[in-house]
Every structure is written in C-alpha cells, then in structure tokens.
Design a protein around this motif. Structure first.
Motif, PDB file in Angstrom:
ATOM      1  N   THR A  89      55.275  -6.950 -49.202  1.00 18.01           N
ATOM      2  CA  THR A  89      54.644  -6.070 -50.181  1.00 18.01           C
ATOM      3  C   THR A  89      54.591  -6.695 -51.575  1.00 18.01           C
ATOM      4  OG1 THR A  89      56.800  -4.993 -50.516  1.00 18.01           O
ATOM      5  CG2 THR A  89      55.260  -3.940 -48.975  1.00 18.01           C
ATOM      6  N   ASP A  90      55.441  -7.708 -51.838  1.00 14.26           N
ATOM      7  CA  ASP A  90      55.446  -8.345 -53.151  1.00 14.26           C
ATOM      8  C   ASP A  90      54.606  -9.628 -53.182  1.00 14.26           C
ATOM      9  OD1 ASP A  90      57.003 -10.026 -51.670  1.00 14.26           O
ATOM     10  OD2 ASP A  90      58.818  -9.825 -52.898  1.00 14.26           O
ATOM     11  N   GLY A  91      53.811  -9.862 -52.134  1.00 19.58           N
ATOM     12  CA  GLY A  91      52.921 -11.008 -52.114  1.00 19.58           C
ATOM     13  C   GLY A  91      53.493 -12.275 -51.507  1.00 19.58           C
ATOM     14  N   GLY A  92      54.713 -12.212 -51.006  1.00 16.31           N
ATOM     15  CA  GLY A  92      55.319 -13.373 -50.365  1.00 16.31           C
ATOM     16  C   GLY A  92      55.194 -13.304 -48.853  1.00 16.31           C
ATOM     17  N   THR A  93      56.033 -14.043 -48.161  1.00 17.27           N
ATOM     18  CA  THR A  93      56.090 -14.004 -46.702  1.00 17.27           C
ATOM     19  C   THR A  93      57.540 -14.087 -46.261  1.00 17.27           C
ATOM     20  OG1 THR A  93      55.874 -16.415 -46.523  1.00 17.27           O
ATOM     21  CG2 THR A  93      53.834 -15.125 -46.399  1.00 17.27           C
ATOM     22  N   VAL A  94      57.804 -13.619 -45.036  1.00 15.62           N
ATOM     23  CA  VAL A  94      59.140 -13.748 -44.448  1.00 15.62           C
ATOM     24  C   VAL A  94      58.998 -14.225 -43.010  1.00 15.62           C
ATOM     25  CG1 VAL A  94      60.339 -12.064 -45.899  1.00 15.62           C
ATOM     26  CG2 VAL A  94      59.131 -11.285 -43.836  1.00 15.62           C
ATOM     27  N   ALA A  95      59.985 -15.011 -42.587  1.00 16.10           N
ATOM     28  CA  ALA A  95      60.039 -15.498 -41.205  1.00 16.10           C
ATOM     29  C   ALA A  95      61.368 -15.046 -40.619  1.00 16.10           C
ATOM     30  CB  ALA A  95      59.907 -17.014 -41.166  1.00 16.10           C
ATOM     31  N   TRP A  96      61.540 -13.738 -40.497  1.00 18.03           N
ATOM     32  CA  TRP A  96      62.836 -13.167 -40.150  1.00 18.03           C
ATOM     33  C   TRP A  96      63.234 -13.367 -38.689  1.00 18.03           C
ATOM     34  CZ3 TRP A  96      62.642  -7.950 -43.313  1.00 18.03           C
ATOM     35  CH2 TRP A  96      62.935  -8.247 -44.657  1.00 18.03           C
ATOM     36  N   GLY A  97      62.329 -13.908 -37.882  1.00 11.83           N
ATOM     37  CA  GLY A  97      62.692 -14.213 -36.507  1.00 11.83           C
ATOM     38  C   GLY A  97      63.112 -15.666 -36.334  1.00 11.83           C
ATOM     39  N   ASN A  98      62.981 -16.459 -37.398  1.00 13.87           N
ATOM     40  CA  ASN A  98      63.249 -17.895 -37.338  1.00 13.87           C
ATOM     41  C   ASN A  98      64.689 -18.174 -36.904  1.00 13.87           C
ATOM     42  OD1 ASN A  98      64.196 -20.543 -38.700  1.00 13.87           O
ATOM     43  ND2 ASN A  98      61.969 -20.680 -38.816  1.00 13.87           N
ATOM     44  N   VAL A  99      64.856 -19.147 -36.001  1.00 17.32           N
ATOM     45  CA  VAL A  99      66.168 -19.440 -35.421  1.00 17.32           C
ATOM     46  C   VAL A  99      67.124 -20.090 -36.417  1.00 17.32           C
ATOM     47  CG1 VAL A  99      65.600 -21.741 -34.554  1.00 17.32           C
ATOM     48  CG2 VAL A  99      67.268 -20.324 -33.317  1.00 17.32           C
ATOM     49  N   ALA A 100      66.613 -20.605 -37.528  1.00 16.24           N
ATOM     50  CA  ALA A 100      67.475 -21.227 -38.533  1.00 16.24           C
ATOM     51  C   ALA A 100      67.751 -20.314 -39.719  1.00 16.24           C
ATOM     52  CB  ALA A 100      66.869 -22.541 -39.029  1.00 16.24           C
ATOM     53  N   ILE A 101      66.751 -19.531 -40.128  1.00 19.23           N
ATOM     54  CA  ILE A 101      66.882 -18.747 -41.364  1.00 19.23           C
ATOM     55  C   ILE A 101      66.609 -17.261 -41.180  1.00 19.23           C
ATOM     56  CG2 ILE A 101      66.281 -20.705 -42.849  1.00 19.23           C
ATOM     57  CD1 ILE A 101      63.430 -19.485 -43.038  1.00 19.23           C
ATOM     58  N   GLY A 102      66.298 -16.826 -39.951  1.00 25.40           N
ATOM     59  CA  GLY A 102      65.828 -15.464 -39.733  1.00 25.40           C
ATOM     60  C   GLY A 102      66.848 -14.383 -40.019  1.00 25.40           C
ATOM     61  N   LEU A 103      66.531 -13.524 -40.975  1.00 21.31           N
ATOM     62  CA  LEU A 103      67.414 -12.419 -41.330  1.00 21.31           C
ATOM     63  C   LEU A 103      67.618 -11.463 -40.154  1.00 21.31           C
ATOM     64  CD1 LEU A 103      67.534 -10.391 -44.566  1.00 21.31           C
ATOM     65  CD2 LEU A 103      66.899  -9.150 -42.493  1.00 21.31           C
ATOM     66  N   ARG A 104      66.620 -11.375 -39.260  1.00 22.05           N
ATOM     67  CA  ARG A 104      66.728 -10.474 -38.123  1.00 22.05           C
ATOM     68  C   ARG A 104      67.065 -11.200 -36.823  1.00 22.05           C
ATOM     69  NH1 ARG A 104      61.928  -6.053 -38.454  1.00 22.05           N
ATOM     70  NH2 ARG A 104      62.882  -5.531 -36.462  1.00 22.05           N
ATOM     71  N   ASN A 105      67.424 -12.463 -36.914  1.00 19.87           N
ATOM     72  CA  ASN A 105      67.774 -13.242 -35.721  1.00 19.87           C
ATOM     73  C   ASN A 105      69.279 -13.494 -35.702  1.00 19.87           C
ATOM     74  OD1 ASN A 105      68.090 -15.042 -33.630  1.00 19.87           O
ATOM     75  ND2 ASN A 105      66.272 -16.222 -34.134  1.00 19.87           N
ATOM     76  N   PRO A 106      70.022 -12.832 -34.820  1.00 19.62           N
ATOM     77  CA  PRO A 106      71.476 -13.007 -34.778  1.00 19.62           C
ATOM     78  C   PRO A 106      71.910 -14.412 -34.385  1.00 19.62           C
ATOM     79  CG  PRO A 106      70.813 -11.013 -33.600  1.00 19.62           C
ATOM     80  CD  PRO A 106      69.568 -11.798 -33.871  1.00 19.62           C
ATOM     81  N   VAL A 107      71.012 -15.197 -33.790  1.00 16.30           N
ATOM     82  CA  VAL A 107      71.335 -16.573 -33.422  1.00 16.30           C
ATOM     83  C   VAL A 107      71.340 -17.474 -34.659  1.00 16.30           C
ATOM     84  CG1 VAL A 107      70.587 -18.564 -32.058  1.00 16.30           C
ATOM     85  CG2 VAL A 107      70.399 -16.264 -31.107  1.00 16.30           C
ATOM     86  N   ALA A 108      70.554 -17.127 -35.669  1.00 11.91           N
ATOM     87  CA  ALA A 108      70.456 -17.935 -36.881  1.00 11.91           C
ATOM     88  C   ALA A 108      71.766 -17.887 -37.658  1.00 11.91           C
ATOM     89  CB  ALA A 108      69.313 -17.426 -37.757  1.00 11.91           C
ATOM     90  N   PRO A 109      72.201 -19.029 -38.272  1.00  7.12           N
ATOM     91  CA  PRO A 109      73.472 -19.011 -39.004  1.00  7.12           C
ATOM     92  C   PRO A 109      73.618 -17.907 -40.057  1.00  7.12           C
ATOM     93  CG  PRO A 109      72.759 -21.262 -38.637  1.00  7.12           C
ATOM     94  CD  PRO A 109      71.662 -20.371 -38.104  1.00  7.12           C
ATOM     95  N   PRO A 110      72.658 -17.493 -40.884  1.00  7.28           N
ATOM     96  CA  PRO A 110      71.394 -18.147 -41.195  1.00  7.28           C
ATOM     97  C   PRO A 110      71.561 -19.092 -42.384  1.00  7.28           C
ATOM     98  CG  PRO A 110      71.439 -16.002 -42.232  1.00  7.28           C
ATOM     99  CD  PRO A 110      72.774 -16.175 -41.536  1.00  7.28           C
ATOM    100  N   LEU A 111      70.638 -20.039 -42.504  1.00  7.77           N
ATOM    101  CA  LEU A 111      70.677 -20.951 -43.639  1.00  7.77           C
ATOM    102  C   LEU A 111      70.078 -20.285 -44.875  1.00  7.77           C
ATOM    103  CD1 LEU A 111      69.330 -24.198 -41.899  1.00  7.77           C
ATOM    104  CD2 LEU A 111      71.696 -23.406 -42.055  1.00  7.77           C
ATOM    105  N   VAL A 112      70.797 -20.353 -45.972  1.00 12.85           N
ATOM    106  CA  VAL A 112      70.277 -19.896 -47.263  1.00 12.85           C
ATOM    107  C   VAL A 112      70.202 -21.133 -48.141  1.00 12.85           C
ATOM    108  CG1 VAL A 112      70.623 -18.408 -49.259  1.00 12.85           C
ATOM    109  CG2 VAL A 112      71.307 -17.619 -46.969  1.00 12.85           C
ATOM    110  N   LEU A 113      68.986 -21.594 -48.402  1.00 10.38           N
ATOM    111  CA  LEU A 113      68.799 -22.865 -49.102  1.00 10.38           C
ATOM    112  C   LEU A 113      68.824 -22.699 -50.614  1.00 10.38           C
ATOM    113  CD1 LEU A 113      68.027 -23.563 -46.205  1.00 10.38           C
ATOM    114  CD2 LEU A 113      66.127 -24.901 -47.096  1.00 10.38           C
ATOM    115  N   HIS A 114      69.440 -23.686 -51.267  1.00 12.13           N
ATOM    116  CA  HIS A 114      69.510 -23.719 -52.724  1.00 12.13           C
ATOM    117  C   HIS A 114      68.898 -25.023 -53.215  1.00 12.13           C
ATOM    118  CE1 HIS A 114      72.336 -20.330 -52.478  1.00 12.13           C
ATOM    119  NE2 HIS A 114      72.933 -21.008 -51.521  1.00 12.13           N
ATOM    120  N   ASP A 115      68.145 -24.953 -54.313  1.00  8.29           N
ATOM    121  CA  ASP A 115      67.524 -26.137 -54.897  1.00  8.29           C
ATOM    122  C   ASP A 115      68.451 -26.754 -55.936  1.00  8.29           C
ATOM    123  OD1 ASP A 115      65.070 -25.855 -53.470  1.00  8.29           O
ATOM    124  OD2 ASP A 115      64.522 -24.231 -54.847  1.00  8.29           O
TER     125      ASP A 115
END
Length: 202
Positions: A70-96
């Motif tokens: 809704t804010d104009g971005g995108t989410v990949a919440w099923g992603n196996v590495a970063i998915g917020l809704r994927n319990p298999v994902a660690p998930p990775l939270v990346l920092h620059d």
C-alpha cells in the motif's frame, strides 16, 4: 506460479503474520528437540492439524511471489531467505554499510543443522547466495545468480553467525560479488564468490 497478486498492507501483515511465523518456528524447534511421551505427541499432532485446517480455509493459490504494498513498495514474504511469512527463512535482515557492503547477524538453531551441532552447508550456500545477490541488485534492475562458488573453510557452529558481502566489480551485464560467513568468535567459516546477471544492464 502465483496469479493472485494483491496489495499488501505492510503494518497489518507484520502485526498479524510475523507472530504466527515465529510461533511456527518455535514449533519446528520443539518438534526436533522434544522428548515427550507418545500420547503427548498424538495430542500435539491433533492440535497442529486443526491449526492447519484453520489457516487453509482461505489462501492464495501457488506461491506468495512478490506482492505490491500500500505504500508503493513490494514484499517477498514467501522467500526462503527473507520471507516474513516463511517459517523456514532465518530470516535475513540486511543492513547497508558505509562502504556499500551488506551484512546481517542471525541466530541459527536446530532447524538448520547438518553435521551435529553445525549449520548445514546448503544453508550456508543459501545465505551467501542471497547476500551476494543483494549487493548486485540495482533499483529497477534485479540481478540473477549466474554462478556461485562456495568454499567451506571450517564447520559453522549453530548459534550466532555474522555474514557480509560486497561487489568487487561490474562488467557489462555481469556483477562480481564476494562474501563470507563468520562464527560467533568472528572466525570466517565459509567464503563465496558469485557472478550475477543483470539483464537490463548495458
């Protein structure tokens, strides 16, 4: 393939589904390490099957994919590495980092075990593939893994790990990136070199 793209409310999604994902992650860990009696296992299984019925009553078909927000971005919440809704994902939270590299610190428990007490090599490769790929992405021009070379220096203990990656150079549509995983003591355990393809690059 997911053909039911919809606009995601990020705040609502994080409030509702992140706790659900954490609960399932805790369930996975408990399933691996439990020593309860058979009757308790049967009782727990019935509860899990009931929870599955409740959640499956209304769902999208196929994968989650990449959904607009809704804010104009995108989410990949099923992603196996970063998915917020994927319990298999660690998930990775990346920092620059200031130098253009990316890093993350994560805890990997029993669900990620390969050799006893250590992280599975395939999980290490997954993490590094995502980290290196994240450095190769450019706004509006995604990068896809061409090759990934992983060198296992020593076993990676379960628990806290630090991962970082950076771009070495660009050559036309190719981006060359490097990265590593270090254990809780800061000792490098896995190194990776990757070539990522950016189809839209010139």
């Amino acid at each position: 393939m997911n053909n039911e793209t919809r606009v995601v409310d990020v705040d609502r999604g994080e409030a509702v589904f992140a706790p659900l994902t954490r609960s399932v992650q805790q369930l996975i860990d408990a399933t691996i390490r439990t020593e309860v009696d058979e009757d308790t296992v049967v009782e727990a299984r019935a509860l899990i099957e009931r929870a599955t019925e409740l959640l499956a009553a209304q769902q999208i078909s196929g994968s989650f994919g990449v959904q607009p927000t809704t804010d104009g971005g995108t989410v990949a919440w099923g992603n196996v590495a970063i998915g917020l809704r994927n319990p298999v994902a660690p998930p990775l939270v990346l920092h620059d980092d200031a130098d253009g590299s990316v890093y993350t610190d994560i805890d990997l428990g029993a669900a990620y075990e390969g050799p006893p007490g250590h992280v599975h090599g395939g999980v290490c490769a997954l993490i590094l593939d995502h980290m290196l790929g994240a450095t190769a992405h450019q706004p509006g021009n995604p990068a896809f893994t061409g090759t990934l070379t992983v060198r296992y220096v020593r076993p990676t203990r379960l628990g806290r790990i630090h991962t970082e990656a950076r771009v070495e150079r660009h050559e036309g549509i190719k981006t060359f990136a490097v990265g590593h995983i270090a254990d809780a003591d800061g000792v490098v355990t896995v190194e990776a070199h990757g070539v990522f393809i950016r189809p839209g690059a010139r």
